[in-house]
Design a protein around this motif. Structure first.
Motif, PDB file in Angstrom:
ATOM      1  N   VAL A 152       0.916  -1.369  -0.020  1.00 34.11           N
ATOM      2  CA  VAL A 152       0.058   0.167   0.044  1.00 34.11           C
ATOM      3  C   VAL A 152       0.685   1.324   0.031  1.00 34.11           C
ATOM      4  O   VAL A 152       0.653   2.380   0.304  1.00 34.11           O
ATOM      5  CB  VAL A 152      -0.999   0.108   1.190  1.00 34.11           C
ATOM      6  N   GLY A 153       2.249   0.991  -0.270  1.00 36.78           N
ATOM      7  CA  GLY A 153       3.084   2.185  -0.526  1.00 36.78           C
ATOM      8  C   GLY A 153       3.741   2.851   0.807  1.00 36.78           C
ATOM      9  O   GLY A 153       3.858   4.170   0.449  1.00 36.78           O
ATOM     10  N   PHE A 154       3.714   2.132   1.846  1.00 33.76           N
ATOM     11  CA  PHE A 154       4.078   2.733   3.023  1.00 33.76           C
ATOM     12  C   PHE A 154       5.384   1.761   3.620  1.00 33.76           C
ATOM     13  O   PHE A 154       5.741   1.959   4.887  1.00 33.76           O
ATOM     14  CB  PHE A 154       2.969   2.568   4.015  1.00 33.76           C
ATOM     15  N   PHE A 155       6.179   1.390   2.691  1.00 39.85           N
ATOM     16  CA  PHE A 155       7.306   0.366   3.173  1.00 39.85           C
ATOM     17  C   PHE A 155       8.347   1.111   4.077  1.00 39.85           C
ATOM     18  O   PHE A 155       8.669   0.723   5.034  1.00 39.85           O
ATOM     19  CB  PHE A 155       7.870  -0.407   2.015  1.00 39.85           C
ATOM     20  N   ASP A 156       8.755   2.282   3.610  1.00 39.44           N
ATOM     21  CA  ASP A 156      10.016   2.976   3.968  1.00 39.44           C
ATOM     22  C   ASP A 156       9.704   3.640   5.340  1.00 39.44           C
ATOM     23  O   ASP A 156      10.328   3.281   6.237  1.00 39.44           O
ATOM     24  CB  ASP A 156      10.318   4.107   3.195  1.00 39.44           C
ATOM     25  N   ALA A 157       8.349   4.196   5.712  1.00 36.44           N
ATOM     26  CA  ALA A 157       7.881   4.726   6.672  1.00 36.44           C
ATOM     27  C   ALA A 157       7.604   3.602   7.920  1.00 36.44           C
ATOM     28  O   ALA A 157       8.149   3.707   9.077  1.00 36.44           O
ATOM     29  CB  ALA A 157       6.603   5.691   6.610  1.00 36.44           C
ATOM     30  N   TYR A 158       6.953   2.402   7.336  1.00 35.11           N
ATOM     31  CA  TYR A 158       6.853   1.311   8.024  1.00 35.11           C
ATOM     32  C   TYR A 158       8.060   0.556   8.577  1.00 35.11           C
ATOM     33  O   TYR A 158       8.140   0.346   9.819  1.00 35.11           O
ATOM     34  CB  TYR A 158       5.959   0.433   7.410  1.00 35.11           C
ATOM     35  N   HIS A 159       9.037   0.450   7.895  1.00 34.34           N
ATOM     36  CA  HIS A 159      10.290  -0.037   8.157  1.00 34.34           C
ATOM     37  C   HIS A 159      10.983   0.760   9.268  1.00 34.34           C
ATOM     38  O   HIS A 159      11.494  -0.071  10.280  1.00 34.34           O
ATOM     39  CB  HIS A 159      11.098  -0.202   6.846  1.00 34.34           C
TER      40      HIS A 159
END
Length: 260
Positions: A152-159
């Protein structure tokens, strides 16, 4: 007779002092992270045992691959795949690894800066060896949730948020509710993320990353690679920082390996 400008001398001394303080700070964080990692391994045993009782028997749903996945079970930073002629950095981690959290604090922003500028590309690969024999321990569950966030396009922030919340134990509430809320995931994106999380949709893909970690002999986290060459950030034997957490120093070290 030539004279030296006092202002120039003061500026040079100030730069030297700043560099020395930065090196001391980096070393302190690295040394502290080693101790934190040892403590976490002990504390995690109880967490793993509890989660095994509650979740170990559930079956996975349809198995998927994150949209920004590499061919070797990583996720591209900023969704940018490798480019010919530009160094590609691989970062191996385990979401329960104390050293990984410390390194992400120091070097994560540096890598982001260099990816943004186009000087490098990078990908994150996650093992879950700290889970030991747990079927779905905290590290693996965190890795699966990060993969779901990529959809859903949130990998960097979630990581990044996973490492910030490392000592939470990665409960369901943290992974599927609190972190998504903190990074601004909402609406259809949140619903889709939680559906993927609940169905363990990326379990096989995450297992593939862990198997690659084992088969390739990486052996420890955090580990940085440029091609087949390992980038040594910190030498534990000599307790010295080999690469400072600044873009210029990191890029210089990467380019040296890239050209070797």
């Amino acid at each position: 007779m030539a004279t030296t400008n006092p202002g120039s001398r003061r500026a040079t001394l100030r730069q030297q002092q700043e560099a020395e303080e930065r090196a001391r700070r980096t070393k302190r964080i690295m040394l502290a992270s080693i101790g934190i990692g040892a403590i976490l391994i002990i504390a995690i045993v109880a967490i793993v045992a509890s989660q095994l009782l509650n979740r170990g028997g559930e079956s996975a749903g349809e198995q998927l691959t994150p949209p920004n996945a590499s061919g070797e079970h990583g996720v591209y930073v900023q969704a940018k795949p490798p480019v010919d002629g530009i160094p590609h950095v691989v970062v191996w981690g385990d979401y329960q690894c104390g050293g990984c959290a410390a390194n992400d604090q120091l070097y994560g922003p540096v890598i982001d800066e260099l990816v943004t500028s186009g000087d490098i590309t990078a990908e994150v690969r996650q093992a879950h060896f700290i889970d030991r024999q747990a079927a779905r321990g905290p590290s693996k569950r965190a890795a699966m949730s990060a993969a779901a966030a990529d959809e859903v396009g949130f990998f960097d922030a979630y990581h990044q948020s996973l490492y910030i919340n490392q000592q939470s134990g990665y409960t369901d509430q943290v992974l599927r509710e609190l972190i998504p809320e903190a990074i601004g995931m909402s609406g259809d994106d949140l619903d889709r993320f939680q559906d993927r999380y609940d169905a363990y949709s990326f379990e096989e893909w995450v297992d593939g990353a862990h198997q690659l970690f084992t088969d390739s002999g990486v052996n420890s986290t955090p580990s940085y690679y440029v091609g087949d060459e390992r980038l040594v950030i910190y030498d534990q034997e000599t307790e010295t920082v080999q690469v400072e957490p600044v873009a210029e120093d990191f890029l210089s070290a990467v380019n040296e390996l890239f050209g070797s």
